[in-house]
Design a protein around this motif. Sequence first.
Motif, short mmCIF file in Angstrom:
data_model
loop_
_atom_site.label_atom_id
_atom_site.label_comp_id
_atom_site.label_asym_id
_atom_site.label_seq_id
_atom_site.Cartn_x
_atom_site.Cartn_y
_atom_site.Cartn_z
N GLN A 54 19.08 12.36 -8.35
CA GLN A 54 20.09 12.35 -9.37
C GLN A 54 21.29 11.90 -8.92
OE1 GLN A 54 19.37 12.85 -12.61
NE2 GLN A 54 17.19 13.46 -12.30
N VAL A 55 21.78 12.08 -7.70
CA VAL A 55 23.00 11.85 -7.37
C VAL A 55 23.08 10.63 -6.42
CG1 VAL A 55 25.10 12.94 -6.02
CG2 VAL A 55 23.78 14.22 -7.84
N LEU A 56 22.26 10.88 -5.25
CA LEU A 56 22.59 9.99 -4.07
C LEU A 56 22.14 8.46 -4.51
CD1 LEU A 56 21.62 11.74 -0.96
CD2 LEU A 56 23.85 11.33 -2.03
N LEU A 57 20.97 8.46 -5.31
CA LEU A 57 20.26 6.88 -5.54
C LEU A 57 21.07 6.25 -6.76
CD1 LEU A 57 16.30 7.90 -5.67
CD2 LEU A 57 17.97 6.74 -4.10
N ARG A 58 21.53 7.16 -7.28
CA ARG A 58 22.67 6.49 -8.66
C ARG A 58 23.89 5.96 -7.95
NH1 ARG A 58 22.49 10.50 -13.94
NH2 ARG A 58 20.02 10.37 -14.47
N ARG A 59 24.34 6.56 -6.94
CA ARG A 59 25.62 6.37 -6.17
C ARG A 59 25.37 5.10 -5.43
NH1 ARG A 59 30.23 9.12 -4.33
NH2 ARG A 59 31.46 7.47 -3.53
N VAL A 60 24.17 4.67 -4.90
CA VAL A 60 23.99 3.55 -3.87
C VAL A 60 23.17 2.67 -4.52
CG1 VAL A 60 24.32 5.25 -1.90
CG2 VAL A 60 21.86 4.99 -3.03
N ARG A 61 22.98 2.65 -5.68
CA ARG A 61 22.20 1.75 -6.55
C ARG A 61 22.31 0.19 -6.20
NH1 ARG A 61 21.88 2.85 -12.85
NH2 ARG A 61 20.90 4.65 -11.91
N PRO A 62 23.65 -0.23 -6.28
CA PRO A 62 24.01 -1.51 -5.80
C PRO A 62 23.73 -1.82 -4.33
CG PRO A 62 25.94 -0.62 -7.11
CD PRO A 62 25.22 0.43 -6.67
N GLY A 63 23.84 -1.04 -3.38
CA GLY A 63 23.25 -1.25 -1.98
C GLY A 63 21.51 -1.24 -2.10
N ILE A 64 21.06 -0.53 -2.92
CA ILE A 64 19.46 -0.54 -3.15
C ILE A 64 19.06 -2.05 -3.47
CG2 ILE A 64 17.61 0.12 -4.11
CD1 ILE A 64 18.66 3.17 -3.88
N ALA A 109 13.41 5.33 4.05
CA ALA A 109 14.90 5.28 4.04
C ALA A 109 15.42 6.64 3.78
CB ALA A 109 15.46 4.28 3.19
N ILE A 110 14.85 7.31 2.59
CA ILE A 110 15.30 8.57 2.21
C ILE A 110 15.04 9.80 3.19
CG2 ILE A 110 14.93 10.37 0.46
CD1 ILE A 110 14.80 8.14 -1.59
N TYR A 111 13.67 9.54 3.53
CA TYR A 111 13.32 10.60 4.66
C TYR A 111 14.26 10.33 5.96
CZ TYR A 111 10.79 13.05 8.27
OH TYR A 111 10.32 13.81 9.32
N LEU A 112 14.59 9.16 6.50
CA LEU A 112 15.18 9.22 7.60
C LEU A 112 16.74 9.66 7.52
CD1 LEU A 112 14.02 5.87 9.15
CD2 LEU A 112 13.58 7.77 9.97
N ASP A 160 29.52 13.18 2.87
CA ASP A 160 28.85 14.50 2.82
C ASP A 160 29.46 15.66 1.71
OD1 ASP A 160 27.45 13.66 5.01
OD2 ASP A 160 28.68 14.45 6.56
N GLY A 161 30.56 15.37 1.28
CA GLY A 161 31.30 16.42 0.37
C GLY A 161 30.50 16.23 -0.93
N LEU A 162 30.03 15.09 -1.21
CA LEU A 162 29.11 14.95 -2.61
C LEU A 162 27.80 15.68 -2.33
CD1 LEU A 162 29.10 13.51 -5.39
CD2 LEU A 162 28.05 11.53 -4.18
N ARG A 163 27.36 15.39 -1.40
CA ARG A 163 26.11 16.25 -1.02
C ARG A 163 26.20 17.74 -1.17
NH1 ARG A 163 25.70 12.03 2.68
NH2 ARG A 163 23.80 10.74 2.72
N GLU A 164 27.28 18.20 -0.39
CA GLU A 164 27.66 19.65 -0.42
C GLU A 164 27.94 20.34 -1.79
OE1 GLU A 164 30.65 20.07 2.55
OE2 GLU A 164 29.26 19.58 4.26
N GLU A 190 21.41 2.56 5.75
CA GLU A 190 22.91 2.87 5.89
C GLU A 190 23.64 2.96 4.39
OE1 GLU A 190 24.54 2.54 8.75
OE2 GLU A 190 22.69 2.46 10.08
N VAL A 191 23.03 2.63 3.58
CA VAL A 191 23.74 2.66 2.45
C VAL A 191 23.49 4.39 2.03
CG1 VAL A 191 23.39 2.33 -0.07
CG2 VAL A 191 23.24 0.19 1.56
N LEU A 192 22.50 5.00 2.07
CA LEU A 192 22.34 6.46 1.69
C LEU A 192 23.37 7.10 2.87
CD1 LEU A 192 18.76 6.79 1.50
CD2 LEU A 192 20.44 7.01 -0.44
N ARG A 193 23.79 6.79 4.09
CA ARG A 193 24.37 7.37 5.01
C ARG A 193 25.85 7.27 4.65
NH1 ARG A 193 22.07 9.77 9.14
NH2 ARG A 193 19.75 8.93 9.57
N SER A 194 26.33 6.25 4.11
CA SER A 194 27.52 5.97 3.60
C SER A 194 28.14 6.73 2.49
CB SER A 194 27.75 4.52 3.02
OG SER A 194 27.11 4.26 1.86
N VAL A 195 27.32 7.70 1.80
CA VAL A 195 27.72 8.52 0.78
C VAL A 195 28.37 9.74 1.41
CG1 VAL A 195 26.98 9.95 -0.99
CG2 VAL A 195 25.77 7.84 -0.74
#
Length: 267
Positions: free
Chosen positions: A234-244, A116-119, A215-219, A208-213
Amino acid sequence: MAESWTERRTIPINETRQAASSRDVRATQRRSVDRVCGQVMAGLAGGAVLLVAAIVIALLARAWPIVCAQPLEELLLGRTWRPLQGAFGFWPFIVGTLWVTTLAMVIAVPLCMLCAIYLAEYAPSVMQRAVRPLVDLLAGIPSVVYGLWGVMTLVPLIREHVGPWIDRRVGHVPFFSTAANPSGYGVLASGIVLAVMVFPIIVSVMEEVLRSVPDGLREATLALGVTRWIMVRQVLLRRVRPGIVAAVVLGFSRAFGETMAVLMVVG
């Protein structure tokens, strides 16, 4: 002159009244349709609840004579399953289900998370358009097809290659020894088949959970000079932990309720 002015003033007033009346009629119709649709949906939701209650009541009614004849502890912890003789021991089924499901999740969750991270973060758009239909196709394959694949491909592979290799490396450990069951059928084959079955569900939800983050947070994170992998970890996985967690629970539910494929390859 006065009559013509009165006529010119009366015509717009009548048109305004007619338009207001038609709007009121349409609003009344919409409210009626909304009320009927709400009642229909409430009836369907209540029917679903009643259906579950009916299933529970039917199961209790059929199982009540057995519960009265044997203690609940004996039913849950009994090891003998001979229904014709009145022996209903559920312990082997409970342990086998938990064992196979746990093994399937141990195999599936890390692979699904990496996929999922790769896609979502690394794959080019061409790769994404090619892989997503395949993942959706895996979700629609019947369980009996997975069972046949396990019997025809996975079981011979475990019997001829994986099992002997495990015996040579860690065969002295009783948990990993295949001397008692060298046929290839068993928990390992069942766990791998279940891992493949839950793969599309977990991957789709995690992607889908990763794509919901946003783009401003990534940038903003990449602007600090960190690598993309640190940003993901450090950022995305912590943000989407409930979705995971929700994706893992959905996959666990699918694996926990599967029977046909497991029966075909567990032996």
